[in-house]
Write a protein that holds these residues in place. Structure first.
Motif, PDB file in Angstrom:
ATOM      1  N   ASP A  39      37.040  31.510 -27.196  1.00 20.93           N
ATOM      2  CA  ASP A  39      36.068  30.825 -26.568  1.00 20.93           C
ATOM      3  C   ASP A  39      35.323  29.640 -27.427  1.00 20.93           C
ATOM      4  OD1 ASP A  39      36.451  31.695 -24.102  1.00 20.93           O
ATOM      5  OD2 ASP A  39      34.844  33.334 -23.976  1.00 20.93           O
ATOM      6  N   GLY A  40      35.479  28.565 -27.120  1.00 18.92           N
ATOM      7  CA  GLY A  40      34.637  27.409 -28.046  1.00 18.92           C
ATOM      8  C   GLY A  40      35.409  27.010 -28.846  1.00 18.92           C
ATOM      9  N   GLN A  69      23.533  33.977 -26.028  1.00 22.20           N
ATOM     10  CA  GLN A  69      24.216  32.869 -26.861  1.00 22.20           C
ATOM     11  C   GLN A  69      23.219  31.669 -26.703  1.00 22.20           C
ATOM     12  OE1 GLN A  69      28.099  32.040 -25.472  1.00 22.20           O
ATOM     13  NE2 GLN A  69      28.890  34.016 -26.256  1.00 22.20           N
ATOM     14  N   GLY A  70      22.701  31.169 -25.688  1.00 18.01           N
ATOM     15  CA  GLY A  70      21.913  29.993 -25.682  1.00 18.01           C
ATOM     16  C   GLY A  70      20.618  30.231 -26.614  1.00 18.01           C
ATOM     17  N   HIS A 111      27.526  24.973 -32.929  1.00 15.09           N
ATOM     18  CA  HIS A 111      28.615  25.354 -31.784  1.00 15.09           C
ATOM     19  C   HIS A 111      29.067  26.872 -31.867  1.00 15.09           C
ATOM     20  CE1 HIS A 111      29.786  20.976 -31.655  1.00 15.09           C
ATOM     21  NE2 HIS A 111      29.689  21.162 -32.937  1.00 15.09           N
ATOM     22  N   ALA A 112      29.117  27.190 -30.482  1.00 18.98           N
ATOM     23  CA  ALA A 112      29.559  28.448 -30.352  1.00 18.98           C
ATOM     24  C   ALA A 112      31.026  28.809 -30.116  1.00 18.98           C
ATOM     25  CB  ALA A 112      28.755  29.311 -28.969  1.00 18.98           C
ATOM     26  N   VAL A 123      26.899  37.033 -23.981  1.00 18.15           N
ATOM     27  CA  VAL A 123      27.067  35.777 -23.589  1.00 18.15           C
ATOM     28  C   VAL A 123      25.534  35.354 -23.346  1.00 18.15           C
ATOM     29  CG1 VAL A 123      27.779  34.367 -21.492  1.00 18.15           C
ATOM     30  CG2 VAL A 123      29.420  35.886 -22.637  1.00 18.15           C
ATOM     31  N   LEU A 161      20.418  32.024 -29.334  1.00 16.09           N
ATOM     32  CA  LEU A 161      20.888  32.248 -30.636  1.00 16.09           C
ATOM     33  C   LEU A 161      21.105  30.870 -31.297  1.00 16.09           C
ATOM     34  CD1 LEU A 161      21.707  33.742 -33.001  1.00 16.09           C
ATOM     35  CD2 LEU A 161      23.925  34.135 -32.054  1.00 16.09           C
ATOM     36  N   LEU A 162      21.825  30.038 -30.538  1.00 16.72           N
ATOM     37  CA  LEU A 162      22.358  28.858 -30.717  1.00 16.72           C
ATOM     38  C   LEU A 162      21.020  27.827 -31.035  1.00 16.72           C
ATOM     39  CD1 LEU A 162      25.242  28.182 -28.348  1.00 16.72           C
ATOM     40  CD2 LEU A 162      25.204  28.362 -30.970  1.00 16.72           C
ATOM     41  N   SER A 165      34.220  32.104 -30.548  1.00 19.01           N
ATOM     42  CA  SER A 165      34.551  33.400 -30.599  1.00 19.01           C
ATOM     43  C   SER A 165      35.882  33.513 -31.265  1.00 19.01           C
ATOM     44  CB  SER A 165      34.298  34.134 -29.292  1.00 19.01           C
ATOM     45  OG  SER A 165      35.065  35.285 -29.155  1.00 19.01           O
TER      46      SER A 165
END
Length: 69
Positions: A35-36, A5-6, A27-28, A2, A8-9, A30
């Motif tokens: 999630d997402g 993630q920011g 978009h993220a 987690v 990586l995006l 899982s």
């Protein structure tokens, strides 16, 4: 993870921009815990609906061109 993630995006968005794909949303989601996934499904639905509108617009333009010929 987690916390990563920011970053990586942002990196994926940067790579897309460098390839000339400025308007591609990132978009993220899982598959492991879901999630997402609702956000991703909504984005896909909007893209599909938009594509249908583009097809109808192109069909109308082709019809106009055919009548003009």
């Amino acid at each position: 993870p987690v916390p990563a993630q920011g970053a990586l995006l942002n990196d994926v968005a940067r790579l897309l921009r460098e390839d000339g794909l400025d308007d591609v949303p990132v978009h993220a989601a899982s598959a492991a815990n879901g999630d997402g996934v609702p956000v991703l499904r909504a984005a896909i639905s909007r893209a599909v609906a938009g594509r249908g509108q583009a097809e109808r617009r192109a069909e109308a333009e082709l019809g106009d061109a055919a009548r003009a010929l």
